[in-house]
Design an enzyme around this catalytic site. Structure first.
Site, PDB file in Angstrom:
ATOM      1  CB  CYS A 114      -1.001   0.000   1.147  1.00 56.53           C
ATOM      2  SG  CYS A 114      -0.270  -0.023   2.791  1.00 56.53           S
ATOM      3  CB  CYS A 159      -2.801  -4.110   0.940  1.00 53.16           C
ATOM      4  SG  CYS A 159      -3.088  -2.864   2.220  1.00 53.16           S
ATOM      5  CE  LYS A 208      -3.259  -3.825   8.720  1.00 58.79           C
ATOM      6  NZ  LYS A 208      -2.165  -3.509   7.798  1.00 58.79           N
ATOM      7  NE  ARG A 247      -5.162   3.158   6.462  1.00 61.24           N
ATOM      8  CZ  ARG A 247      -6.354   2.588   6.418  1.00 61.24           C
ATOM      9  NH1 ARG A 247      -7.409   3.307   6.040  1.00 61.24           N
ATOM     10  NH2 ARG A 247      -6.498   1.318   6.742  1.00 61.24           N
ATOM     11  NE  ARG A 304      -5.108  -0.145   4.142  1.00 61.63           N
ATOM     12  CZ  ARG A 304      -4.663   0.582   3.107  1.00 61.63           C
ATOM     13  NH1 ARG A 304      -5.122   0.354   1.889  1.00 61.63           N
ATOM     14  NH2 ARG A 304      -3.784   1.536   3.294  1.00 61.63           N
ATOM     15  CE  LYS A 333      -1.598  -2.392  12.048  1.00 56.45           C
ATOM     16  NZ  LYS A 333      -1.011  -2.309  10.754  1.00 56.45           N
ATOM     17  CB  SER A 351      -0.667   5.528  13.945  1.00 56.54           C
ATOM     18  OG  SER A 351      -1.803   5.131  13.196  1.00 56.54           O
TER      19      SER A 351
HETATM   20  C1  PBG Z   1       0.155  -1.475   5.878  1.00 51.56           C
HETATM   21  C2  PBG Z   1       0.104  -1.158   7.324  1.00 51.56           C
HETATM   22  C3  PBG Z   1      -0.775  -0.296   8.026  1.00 51.56           C
HETATM   23  C4  PBG Z   1      -0.332  -0.263   9.338  1.00 51.56           C
HETATM   24  C5  PBG Z   1       0.757  -1.114   9.414  1.00 51.56           C
HETATM   25  N1  PBG Z   1       0.991  -1.672   8.176  1.00 51.56           N
HETATM   26  C6  PBG Z   1      -1.861   0.558   7.537  1.00 51.56           C
HETATM   27  C7  PBG Z   1      -3.110  -0.005   7.030  1.00 51.56           C
HETATM   28  O1  PBG Z   1      -3.340  -1.204   6.994  1.00 51.56           O
HETATM   29  O2  PBG Z   1      -3.890   0.823   6.571  1.00 51.56           O
HETATM   30  C8  PBG Z   1      -0.946   0.557  10.447  1.00 51.56           C
HETATM   31  C9  PBG Z   1      -0.041   0.888  11.581  1.00 51.56           C
HETATM   32  C10 PBG Z   1      -0.478   1.991  12.459  1.00 51.56           C
HETATM   33  O3  PBG Z   1      -1.592   2.546  12.369  1.00 51.56           O
HETATM   34  O4  PBG Z   1       0.326   2.350  13.323  1.00 51.56           O
HETATM   35  N2  PBG Z   1      -0.871  -2.253   5.373  1.00 51.56           N
END
Ligand code: PBG
Length: 324
Positions: free
Chosen positions: A123, A131, A197, A207, A219, A250, A276
């Site tokens: 991504c 992704c 996830k 992002r 997503r 996650k 994040s």
């Molecule tokens: C990539 C990815 C993401 C995160 C880690 N790897 C973003 C998403 O899936 O949109 C998020 C990590 C975070 O928010 O700290 N796919």
């Protein structure tokens, strides 16, 4: 026999020495993994607006940062890249001189004791921000993504990553990656799969940090529905069957029940990603003086460990380790 009405739990809380003696859960820097955003073409550091006290790093800044983190005793780093350019299929993800590949080489050189984990996803490298490559109807083509993810994982291992961590949520990616790693001779490189996830609003600040927001849609077609805990276990089983060495849940704080359930189901190490939005939420309140940083960050991280995580991937790692 229970003590019943004669119980006096306060006896074991009377002094810090006593509390330390009976403390059940431990948190050390060795349990923590710190995410790094490496930006092609950037010199030095550049602050991430939505994540107070976090910076994107230029390639010229990664070695010094790695030495600092190693000195703090932090267990490892997780690498994310902001490439020079993007395309439809995300080919920057497996470029031999890609920004993450170059960062991995420099970090291993500067601080070999840090475990370097390469995030495997497309991504950050696709123009549309999804992704994997798009198929019919603009949805991500699962099976077309697999060889690209496998190629990315091999390229990261070749650049020196100690672990590869697929975060794309395509079905079958762990097997595709394991086979490709083995064929390329990287039989000793472990896979940490982002097994459970969830499609989360808490990824918002990331992002912006990684410039990876989808250009259209969301997503939810590949990441999990936040309402589903049983399915998270099914995802974990699938990834373990395909050869995952460690599994991740996650985000972390809204999913402590999932961390606990995964911990009870499997014997392999469990990681939790304190994402994040979880970070920025606390930092916003801390900056306003509404919460005390030392106390709430400790409590959040200990809570994730108590739920059953062995490893915590967290933006708090650097400052937490520095002030302990
Ligand atoms: C990539 C990815 C993401 C995160 C880690 N790897 C973003 C998403 O899936 O949109 C998020 C990590 C975070 O928010 O700290 N796919």
């Amino acid at each position: 026999m229970e003590l019943g009405q004669f119980a006096r739990h306060r006896r074991l809380r009377s002094t810090e020495a006593m509390r330390r003696l009976v403390r059940e859960t431990e948190l050390t820097p060795a349990h923590l993994v710190y995410p790094l955003f490496v930006e092609a073409g950037l010199h030095g550091r550049s602050p991430i607006a939505s994540m107070p006290r976090q910076d994107r790093l230029g390639l010229d800044a990664v070695a010094e940062e790695a030495k600092h983190l190693a000195k703090l005793g932090i267990g490892g780093v997780m690498l994310f890249g902001l490439p020079e350019s993007k395309d439809e299929i995300g080919s920057g993800a497996w470029a031999e001189n890609g920004v993450v590949q170059e960062a991995a080489r420099r970090i291993k050189d500067a601080a070999p004791e840090l475990v370097v984990i390469g995030d495997v996803c497309l991504c950050e490298y696709t123009t549309h921000g999804h992704c994997g490559p798009l198929g019919r109807g603009g949805t991500v083509d699962n099976d077309a993504a697999l060889p690209l993810l496998a190629r990315t994982a091999v390229s990261l291992a070749a650049a020196g990553c100690d672990v590869v961590a697929p975060s794309d949520m395509m079905d079958g990616r762990v097997l595709a990656i394991r086979r490709a790693l083995d064929e390329a001779g990287f039989t000793a490189t472990p896979i940490l799969s982002y097994a459970a996830k969830f499609a989360s609003g808490f990824y918002g600040p990331f992002r912006e940090a990684a410039d990876s927001a989808p250009a259209f849609g969301d997503r939810r077609g590949y990441q999990m529905d936040p309402a589903n805990a049983r399915m998270a276990l099914s995802e974990v089983v699938a990834d373990l069957e395909q050869g995952a060495d460690m599994v991740m849940v996650k985000p972390a704080l809204p999913y402590l029940d999932v961390i606990r359930a995964v911990r009870e189901m499997t014997k392999v190490p469990v990681a939790a990603y304190n994402v994040s939005g979880e970070y920025s939420m606390l930092m916003a309140a801390i900056e306003r003086g509404w919460l005390d940083a030392d106390r709430v960050i400790d409590e959040a991280l200990i809570g994730i460990r108590r739920a059953g995580a062995d490893i915590i991937i967290t933006y708090h790692a650097r400052e937490w380790a520095a002030r302990r």
